[in-house]
Design a protein around this motif. Sequence first.
Motif, PDB file in Angstrom:
ATOM      1  N   HIS A 113       9.336  -1.242   0.625  1.00  0.00           N
ATOM      2  CA  HIS A 113       7.918  -1.551   0.741  1.00  0.00           C
ATOM      3  C   HIS A 113       7.658  -2.109   2.140  1.00  0.00           C
ATOM      4  O   HIS A 113       8.464  -2.848   2.699  1.00  0.00           O
ATOM      5  CB  HIS A 113       7.524  -2.581  -0.320  1.00  0.00           C
ATOM      6  N   VAL A 124      -4.415   3.128   2.887  1.00  0.00           N
ATOM      7  CA  VAL A 124      -3.705   3.050   1.610  1.00  0.00           C
ATOM      8  C   VAL A 124      -4.437   2.165   0.608  1.00  0.00           C
ATOM      9  O   VAL A 124      -3.924   1.883  -0.472  1.00  0.00           O
ATOM     10  CB  VAL A 124      -2.255   2.532   1.813  1.00  0.00           C
ATOM     11  N   THR A 126      -5.391  -1.084   0.601  1.00  0.00           N
ATOM     12  CA  THR A 126      -4.901  -2.420   0.287  1.00  0.00           C
ATOM     13  C   THR A 126      -5.878  -3.492   0.739  1.00  0.00           C
ATOM     14  O   THR A 126      -6.700  -3.276   1.630  1.00  0.00           O
ATOM     15  CB  THR A 126      -3.534  -2.673   0.939  1.00  0.00           C
ATOM     16  N   CYS A 274       1.770  -5.961  -7.829  1.00  0.00           N
ATOM     17  CA  CYS A 274       1.389  -4.733  -7.117  1.00  0.00           C
ATOM     18  C   CYS A 274      -0.114  -4.503  -7.216  1.00  0.00           C
ATOM     19  O   CYS A 274      -0.778  -4.145  -6.234  1.00  0.00           O
ATOM     20  CB  CYS A 274       2.119  -3.531  -7.701  1.00  0.00           C
ATOM     21  N   ARG A 275      -0.664  -4.703  -8.425  1.00  0.00           N
ATOM     22  CA  ARG A 275      -2.079  -4.395  -8.672  1.00  0.00           C
ATOM     23  C   ARG A 275      -3.025  -5.397  -8.010  1.00  0.00           C
ATOM     24  O   ARG A 275      -4.241  -5.209  -8.065  1.00  0.00           O
ATOM     25  CB  ARG A 275      -2.343  -4.342 -10.177  1.00  0.00           C
ATOM     26  N   CYS A 277      -2.725  -6.558  -4.476  1.00  0.00           N
ATOM     27  CA  CYS A 277      -3.019  -5.980  -3.158  1.00  0.00           C
ATOM     28  C   CYS A 277      -3.588  -4.564  -3.274  1.00  0.00           C
ATOM     29  O   CYS A 277      -4.411  -4.147  -2.450  1.00  0.00           O
ATOM     30  CB  CYS A 277      -1.758  -5.941  -2.296  1.00  0.00           C
ATOM     31  N   HIS A 278      -3.153  -3.822  -4.288  1.00  0.00           N
ATOM     32  CA  HIS A 278      -3.556  -2.426  -4.436  1.00  0.00           C
ATOM     33  C   HIS A 278      -4.670  -2.254  -5.464  1.00  0.00           C
ATOM     34  O   HIS A 278      -4.810  -1.182  -6.058  1.00  0.00           O
ATOM     35  CB  HIS A 278      -2.348  -1.572  -4.835  1.00  0.00           C
ATOM     36  N   ARG A 281      -7.057   0.849  -5.732  1.00  0.00           N
ATOM     37  CA  ARG A 281      -6.574   2.150  -6.185  1.00  0.00           C
ATOM     38  C   ARG A 281      -6.303   2.185  -7.691  1.00  0.00           C
ATOM     39  O   ARG A 281      -5.975   3.244  -8.226  1.00  0.00           O
ATOM     40  CB  ARG A 281      -5.284   2.514  -5.429  1.00  0.00           C
ATOM     41  N   SER A 297      -5.075   5.723  -7.919  1.00  0.00           N
ATOM     42  CA  SER A 297      -3.663   5.878  -8.256  1.00  0.00           C
ATOM     43  C   SER A 297      -3.530   6.667  -9.547  1.00  0.00           C
ATOM     44  O   SER A 297      -4.525   6.959 -10.229  1.00  0.00           O
ATOM     45  CB  SER A 297      -3.023   4.496  -8.466  1.00  0.00           C
ATOM     46  N   CYS A 347       2.901   0.383 -11.653  1.00  0.00           N
ATOM     47  CA  CYS A 347       3.289   0.936 -10.348  1.00  0.00           C
ATOM     48  C   CYS A 347       4.804   1.084 -10.244  1.00  0.00           C
ATOM     49  O   CYS A 347       5.325   2.101  -9.772  1.00  0.00           O
ATOM     50  CB  CYS A 347       2.787   0.043  -9.214  1.00  0.00           C
TER      51      CYS A 347
END
Length: 366
Positions: A113, A124, A126, A274-275, A277-278, A281, A297, A347
């Motif tokens: 990562h 991406v 973020t 993960c969810r 920062c992301h 998506r 995603s 993720c």
Amino acid sequence: MRPTTEHVRDEIAPWSRRWMSTGGDWFFAAWLLFLAAAPPLLRASDPPHWTGQRMTIDCTTQCHTTHQADGGAITTSNSNVNLCQSCHNSAGLAGDLPIDSAARANGSSGMSHAYDVAAVNPTVGTQVPVDAKMSARVYNGNIVCSTCHNQHLNPSSKGGTPRAGVPKQTTALGSTGVLSSGGAYSGLVGSWYLLEVTQAGTETTAQFKYSKDNGVSWFPAQPAGVDVPLDSGLTVTFGVGSYVVGERWELYGAWPFLRVVLDDGDNATGSKLCRDCHANRVMDHTAIETYDGTERSHPVGVLLGVNLRGYDRGIPLDASGGDQGGAGMDGNPTNDLVLDSFGNVQCFTCHGMHYADGNSLTQDGP
């Protein structure tokens, strides 16, 4: 670690605190003197901070300096990434887990990562993490190792995949056998183990004992062998060869030092790493049926087959083509599709955070 002044004040009964506020501070001072005279508590956990047979990893030997520090957090390096990589390199104290900058993902290559990159990246999708502990560790707009990892604590409650460390010899007296570790570590926090041969012999006739407090106390001796259980699911295997009385090794069982709980549960109420920062998506299966063209995603935070369309498998397939099971039908656990504690796709079901080579036929390492 000795209790601090704040710890002591919090533990004293409310009536005592009220009494001290009216002139009883001499009692508090006497209590602190008692703590200072008391012997330090033995700690059987908390790697990587450990004074062992082979090396010392403590506050000031590697990471911190109390005066004239290069880093803003009185650290020996002037950036978080440099500090972590001072040990996490092939020749460093954490050489078993090297994180080379050349291995970080850049959109076209890499096995780790990305880190030391902008937290906000429209390409991406973020964002700066919402979690206060993570967002406080976005330095100069960049996410770094400590944004996601808490270098001071590795409890099982944070989730992730535990690791059995490679046994390192600390006392060499002529043994020809090599030790290896295995099992699935299940301790509530990480622990270091010190092993010592107590009866000479071969990989099947020798005996050994082990300690979790650097040799102050020992568990009873037991025979050597293959996949010999220690505790908390950790095992050790004595390779073919001879073993000499007094020879020692160190190894550890540890969780991945996550700063917050790894993604678990649905997208509304579940825990998020993960969810976080992301988040831009993230979507579930219902969003696909009302898809508006925004880049998203694969559905996460949902169970297999929850949309009742009948095309999700009940059990994911392994790279070998058969139903995935246990450590994988092909014996390679690093290519398994891992679901969260509820059975949801997340993720990390498909993505590896570190050492992911993108080839399901090979074992990711280390």
